[in-house]
Every structure is written in structure tokens, then in C-alpha cells.
Motif scaffolding. Structure first.
Motif, PDB file in Angstrom:
ATOM      1  N   THR A 179      17.252 -61.909 108.923  1.00  0.00           N
ATOM      2  CA  THR A 179      17.959 -63.049 109.161  1.00  0.00           C
ATOM      3  C   THR A 179      16.713 -63.825 109.870  1.00  0.00           C
ATOM      4  OG1 THR A 179      19.421 -61.932 110.473  1.00  0.00           O
ATOM      5  CG2 THR A 179      20.029 -61.105 108.120  1.00  0.00           C
ATOM      6  N   SER A 180      16.525 -63.800 110.430  1.00  0.00           N
ATOM      7  CA  SER A 180      15.834 -65.123 111.492  1.00  0.00           C
ATOM      8  C   SER A 180      14.776 -65.308 110.096  1.00  0.00           C
ATOM      9  CB  SER A 180      15.330 -64.303 112.597  1.00  0.00           C
ATOM     10  OG  SER A 180      14.795 -63.737 112.505  1.00  0.00           O
ATOM     11  N   ALA A 181      14.790 -66.352 109.548  1.00  0.00           N
ATOM     12  CA  ALA A 181      13.501 -67.020 108.525  1.00  0.00           C
ATOM     13  C   ALA A 181      12.858 -67.330 109.393  1.00  0.00           C
ATOM     14  CB  ALA A 181      13.792 -66.807 107.697  1.00  0.00           C
ATOM     15  N   PRO A 182      11.648 -67.694 108.704  1.00  0.00           N
ATOM     16  CA  PRO A 182      11.016 -68.498 109.891  1.00  0.00           C
ATOM     17  C   PRO A 182      10.997 -70.149 109.804  1.00  0.00           C
ATOM     18  CG  PRO A 182       9.544 -67.541 109.088  1.00  0.00           C
ATOM     19  CD  PRO A 182      10.549 -66.870 108.640  1.00  0.00           C
ATOM     20  N   VAL A 183      10.789 -71.058 110.493  1.00  0.00           N
ATOM     21  CA  VAL A 183      11.225 -72.637 110.247  1.00  0.00           C
ATOM     22  C   VAL A 183      10.096 -73.583 109.153  1.00  0.00           C
ATOM     23  CG1 VAL A 183      11.916 -74.764 110.998  1.00  0.00           C
ATOM     24  CG2 VAL A 183      13.432 -72.487 111.091  1.00  0.00           C
ATOM     25  N   ALA A 184       8.554 -72.748 110.150  1.00  0.00           N
ATOM     26  CA  ALA A 184       7.268 -73.731 110.562  1.00  0.00           C
ATOM     27  C   ALA A 184       6.757 -73.680 108.780  1.00  0.00           C
ATOM     28  CB  ALA A 184       6.494 -72.887 111.074  1.00  0.00           C
ATOM     29  N   VAL A 214      11.708 -69.324 102.523  1.00  0.00           N
ATOM     30  CA  VAL A 214      12.383 -69.662 101.084  1.00  0.00           C
ATOM     31  C   VAL A 214      12.510 -68.062 100.312  1.00  0.00           C
ATOM     32  CG1 VAL A 214      12.876 -70.254  98.257  1.00  0.00           C
ATOM     33  CG2 VAL A 214      11.418 -71.707  99.977  1.00  0.00           C
ATOM     34  N   ASN A 215      11.874 -67.297 100.004  1.00  0.00           N
ATOM     35  CA  ASN A 215      12.416 -65.803  99.556  1.00  0.00           C
ATOM     36  C   ASN A 215      13.213 -64.782 101.170  1.00  0.00           C
ATOM     37  OD1 ASN A 215      10.062 -65.709  97.301  1.00  0.00           O
ATOM     38  ND2 ASN A 215       8.542 -65.640  98.564  1.00  0.00           N
ATOM     39  N   THR A 239      23.233 -69.683 106.850  1.00  0.00           N
ATOM     40  CA  THR A 239      23.379 -71.189 107.451  1.00  0.00           C
ATOM     41  C   THR A 239      23.439 -71.987 106.854  1.00  0.00           C
ATOM     42  OG1 THR A 239      21.100 -71.074 108.519  1.00  0.00           O
ATOM     43  CG2 THR A 239      22.312 -69.644 109.748  1.00  0.00           C
ATOM     44  N   MET A 240      23.917 -73.084 107.365  1.00  0.00           N
ATOM     45  CA  MET A 240      23.709 -74.079 106.818  1.00  0.00           C
ATOM     46  C   MET A 240      22.906 -75.004 106.606  1.00  0.00           C
ATOM     47  SD  MET A 240      26.680 -75.583 105.720  1.00  0.00           S
ATOM     48  CE  MET A 240      26.240 -76.943 105.824  1.00  0.00           C
ATOM     49  N   GLU A 241      21.845 -74.348 108.263  1.00  0.00           N
ATOM     50  CA  GLU A 241      20.217 -74.762 108.454  1.00  0.00           C
ATOM     51  C   GLU A 241      19.306 -74.160 106.754  1.00  0.00           C
ATOM     52  OE1 GLU A 241      16.790 -74.224 111.414  1.00  0.00           O
ATOM     53  OE2 GLU A 241      17.860 -72.823 111.577  1.00  0.00           O
ATOM     54  N   GLU A 242      19.846 -72.384 106.891  1.00  0.00           N
ATOM     55  CA  GLU A 242      19.317 -72.369 105.869  1.00  0.00           C
ATOM     56  C   GLU A 242      19.292 -73.215 104.221  1.00  0.00           C
ATOM     57  OE1 GLU A 242      18.859 -67.811 107.371  1.00  0.00           O
ATOM     58  OE2 GLU A 242      20.162 -68.135 106.591  1.00  0.00           O
ATOM     59  N   ASP A 264      20.495 -76.255 103.403  1.00  0.00           N
ATOM     60  CA  ASP A 264      19.558 -77.237 103.517  1.00  0.00           C
ATOM     61  C   ASP A 264      18.474 -76.909 103.356  1.00  0.00           C
ATOM     62  OD1 ASP A 264      22.238 -78.553 104.031  1.00  0.00           O
ATOM     63  OD2 ASP A 264      21.377 -79.194 106.149  1.00  0.00           O
ATOM     64  N   TYR A 265      17.507 -75.830 104.067  1.00  0.00           N
ATOM     65  CA  TYR A 265      16.108 -75.915 103.660  1.00  0.00           C
ATOM     66  C   TYR A 265      16.245 -75.394 102.036  1.00  0.00           C
ATOM     67  CZ  TYR A 265      11.048 -74.415 104.108  1.00  0.00           C
ATOM     68  OH  TYR A 265      10.090 -74.353 103.921  1.00  0.00           O
ATOM     69  N   LEU A 266      16.790 -74.882 101.691  1.00  0.00           N
ATOM     70  CA  LEU A 266      16.661 -74.216 100.438  1.00  0.00           C
ATOM     71  C   LEU A 266      16.668 -75.858  99.710  1.00  0.00           C
ATOM     72  CD1 LEU A 266      18.729 -70.919  99.590  1.00  0.00           C
ATOM     73  CD2 LEU A 266      15.943 -71.299  99.535  1.00  0.00           C
ATOM     74  N   ILE A 267      17.717 -75.998  99.289  1.00  0.00           N
ATOM     75  CA  ILE A 267      18.339 -77.600  98.591  1.00  0.00           C
ATOM     76  C   ILE A 267      16.585 -78.387  98.685  1.00  0.00           C
ATOM     77  CG2 ILE A 267      19.399 -79.861  98.681  1.00  0.00           C
ATOM     78  CD1 ILE A 267      21.604 -77.984  99.399  1.00  0.00           C
TER      79      ILE A 267
END
Length: 99
Positions: free
Chosen positions: A11-16, A28-29, A42-45, A47-50
Motif C-alpha cells: 500500500t506504500s506505492a513508490p513515488v519515484a 501505477v500497477n 489516498t488523494m496522492e495516489e 492524482d498520480y493515476l490521473i
């Protein structure tokens, strides 16, 4: 389903992002796997998908993940409503052209 037979999604998907292949497709996967499992994002996740969808289409080769992603977008991205006057405006223009 036997809970010991499945693996828990990270659940802590990497950001880099990786420098050689652009945005981090693995993240993304991971996030899409969370959606498939019914875990909240999370909102961060979100936003990242979009943002990632605008940059990288190969991430969505798997049809099931595409369906999950489309469902996510329909729920989270607002669809503009049709103006109440649009119908009458179209009819007026069609009437003017036909006359």
C-alpha cells in the motif's frame, strides 16, 4: 478465498520515476492492484493515476486494469453538465438554417 493463499498489495506505492523509461509504471500497477482489491486510495495516489494516464498508455495493456481505471476516472473526475439552454439554442439554430 483463503487469505493465506493471496499476497497483500504493497500500500506504500513508490513515488519515484525511473530516469530511463519515464513515469513509474510499477507504481501505477501497484495502485491499480489496490483498487482491484477494494482498498481505498489516498488523494496522492488518485492524482498520480490521473497524471500518469496522460503520459503513459502502455501501463494499461491489461483489459481488466483498463476497466478498473475507467471506473475510477468516472467516479473521481467530474463530468461537466450540459447547460440548460443548450437544447433550445440548438433548435433555434437548426430552425434558422432550415428557414
Amino acid at each position: 478465498m483463503n487469505p493465506s493463499a493471496t499476497t497483500k498489495t504493497n500500500t506504500s506505492a513508490p513515488v519515484a520515476a525511473t530516469p530511463d523509461n519515464g513515469p513509474d509504471c510499477e507504481r501505477v500497477n501497484t495502485v491499480l492492484d489496490q483498487l482491484i482489491e477494494g482498498q481505498p486510495l489516498t488523494m496522492e495516489e488518485e492524482d498520480y493515476l490521473i497524471d500518469h494516464a496522460n503520459d503513459c498508455s502502455p501501463c494499461f495493456d491489461d483489459i481488466e486494469k483498463q476497466r478498473i481505471f475507467i471506473s475510477f476516472l468516472k467516479q473521481r473526475v467530474p463530468t461537466p453538465s450540459t447547460p440548460a439552454t443548450l437544447h433550445n439554442s440548438i433548435l433555434a439554430r437548426v430552425g434558422a438554417v432550415m428557414a
